[in-house]
Design an enzyme around this catalytic site. Structure first.
Site, mmCIF file in Angstrom:
data_model
loop_
_atom_site.group_PDB
_atom_site.id
_atom_site.type_symbol
_atom_site.label_atom_id
_atom_site.label_comp_id
_atom_site.label_asym_id
_atom_site.label_seq_id
_atom_site.Cartn_x
_atom_site.Cartn_y
_atom_site.Cartn_z
ATOM 1 N N CYS A 57 -2.178 -2.849 8.966
ATOM 2 C CA CYS A 57 -1.727 -1.564 9.511
ATOM 3 C C CYS A 57 -1.260 -1.729 10.957
ATOM 4 C CB CYS A 57 -2.856 -0.531 9.479
ATOM 5 S SG CYS A 57 -3.457 -0.193 7.827
ATOM 6 N N CYS A 91 0.825 -1.207 0.000
ATOM 7 C CA CYS A 91 0.000 0.000 0.000
ATOM 8 C C CYS A 91 0.857 1.255 0.000
ATOM 9 C CB CYS A 91 -0.964 -0.015 1.172
ATOM 10 S SG CYS A 91 -0.232 -0.561 2.701
#
Lengths: 136, 221
Positions: free
Chosen positions: A107, A37
Site C-alpha cells: 500500500c 487487491c
C-alpha cells in the site's frame, strides 16, 4: 490483524480527500492501481509554478484501510515540499509513520508510485521531460 | 524428462518399470502394482507440457484414473500401495482441478518456471484502464451512498468489462499457442512473461466485475 492507531486515524479522518481540475496546468495527477487487491489511488498536487513548491495535495483512494491511510499521509507529507524534495519521499517513511505490517507494505509502495506519477504528470505538462525510467 | 534410477524400478517386483502411457504410467507393467505417484500434474496425467490441452482427453483420463485409483481397489493391498493410492487420489483431484481450468493451468506452469504469480507493480496496468476503473469505483461509491441513478451506468460499465474479459481470454488462448510452438527456452520464457501479464489484467478485471455484481445484488436483495 489490527490496524495501528495512526492508520485508523487516517482512515477515519482522511486528510485532503477530493480532487483538482486535472486540466489545470499547475496540477499534476497520478493514478495508480494494484491489480491484485483491486486498489486504485488518485493523487493530485497543485504546484506553485514560480517556486516549484507543492501548495496543496488531494487524493481519492478506493481500497483497504492501509491504502487510504498511506495516500492520506502522502498528501500531508507533500504539502510545502518542492517537487524535487517530493521525489525523495520513500515508501519506507510511510511504513514507519503508519507502522504498517509486512502484508500492507504494498500500500505504501502504491502511494509512492502515485506521488511519482503525479510529479511526472506535472513535469510533462510543464515541458520538462519525464524521467525515462518512470512510465506514468 | 529425466527420471531418477529408483523410479525406473518397481518397488514391488523390482522390474524395470513403469511405462509412460497415459494412466498406466502409475502402474508397474509387469506386476501391475501402483507406483509412487508423481506430484507433477503433467507427468501424473502423462501430458506433454503444453498450455493448450485437449479438454475431453483430460476428462477421460481423469475418469479412467479415478476408477483405477479408487480406494476400494486397495483395501486388501499392501500398506505401501494403499498409501500410494491415497496420495495418487489427492494428486488426481488437485491436478484435474488445476489442469482443466486455463487460468489455473497457466498459473501452475508459471510457478513451475519460477514466476511469482499474484504480485505486480502498478506501472504494469495500462493507464486507460485505470481511468475506467477509477470511474467505476466512483459510481460504486454513489450507489453505496444510495444513489440509484448510477445503476444504468454501472450495468453499462459491467458490460464493457465483461467484453474485455472475453477479449483477454482470446488473447490468452493465442499466447498459449505461441508458448507451445516456441522453439527454445528464451522464446518460451518470453511467452510465459506475456501470459503472466495477461493473467494479471484478467484477475484485476474479474475482481471489478465481481464487486459490481456484489453491489448490484445487495441492492436488489
Amino acid at each position: 490483524m489490527a490496524y495501528s492507531d495512526k492508520v485508523l486515524d487516517h482512515y477515519n479522518h482522511p486528510r485532503n480527500v477530493g480532487s483538482f481540475d486535472k486540466k489545470d496546468p499547475g496540477v499534476g495527477t497520478g493514478l495508480v492501481g494494484a491489480p491484485e487487491c483491486g486498489d486504485v489511488m488518485k493523487l493530485q498536487i497543485k504546484v506553485n509554478s514560480d517556486t516549484g513548491v507543492i501548495e496543496d495535495a488531494k487524493f481519492k483512494t478506493f481500497g483497504c484501510g492501509s491504502a487510504i491511510a498511506s495516500s492520506s499521509l502522502a498528501t500531508e507529507m507533500l504539502k510545502g515540499k518542492t517537487i524535487d524534495q517530493a521525489l525523495e519521499i520513500k515508501n519506507t517513511e510511510i511504513v514507519n509513520e503508519l507502522a504498517l505490517p509486512p502484508v500492507k507494505i504494498h500500500c505504501s509502495v502504491l502511494a509512492e508510485d502515485a506521488i511519482k506519477a503525479a510529479i511526472n504528470d506535472y513535469k510533462a505538462k510543464n515541458g520538462a521531460p519525464a524521467p525515462a525510467a518512470a512510465k506514468a | 524428462m529425466s527420471h531418477s534410477k529408483e523410479e525406473h524400478h518397481c518397488w514391488n517386483c523390482g522390474e524395470h518399470s513403469p511405462s509412460q502411457r497415459a494412466a498406466r504410467s502409475l502402474f508397474c507393467q509387469f506386476c501391475n502394482t501402483l507406483q509412487a505417484p508423481s506430484p507433477d500434474y503433467y507427468r501424473f496425467f502423462s501430458l506433454p507440457k503444453t498450455l493448450a490441452i485437449d479438454d475431453e482427453a483430460l476428462q477421460q483420463t481423469f475418469y479412467q484414473m479415478s476408477r483405477l485409483l479408487h480406494p476400494d481397489r486397495y483395501g486388501r493391498r499392501p500398506e505401501r500401495e494403499r498409501t500410494y493410492s491415497l496420495e495418487a487420489t489427492a494428486i488426481l483431484n488437485d491436478g484435474y482441478r488445476v489442469l482443466k481450468d486455463p487460468v489455473r493451468r497457466a498459473e501452475y506452469v508459471l510457478r513451475e518456471n519460477g514466476f511469482q504469480v499474484g504480485e505486480q507493480r502498478s506501472n504494469e496496468v495500462p493507464a486507460e484502464l485505470l481511468e475506467e476503473v477509477f470511474e467505476l469505483n466512483m459510481m460504486l461509491d454513489e450507489l453505496k451512498a444510495g444513489d440509484g441513478g448510477v445503476i444504468a451506468q454501472l450495468e453499462e460499465a459491467r458490460g464493457r468489462f465483461l467484453a474485455m474479459l472475453d477479449s483477454i481470454d482470446t488473447e490468452l488462448d493465442d499466447e498459449f499457442r505461441s508458448h507451445d510452438a516456441a522453439s527454445g527456452d528464451d522464446a518460451r520464457m518470453a511467452s510465459l512473461t506475456a501470459i503472466r501479464g495477461i493473467l494479471h489484467r484478467r484477475r484485476y478485471i474479474r475482481n471489478l466485475v465481481d464487486e459490481v455484481d456484489r453491489q448490484l445484488t445487495s441492492r436488489n436483495a
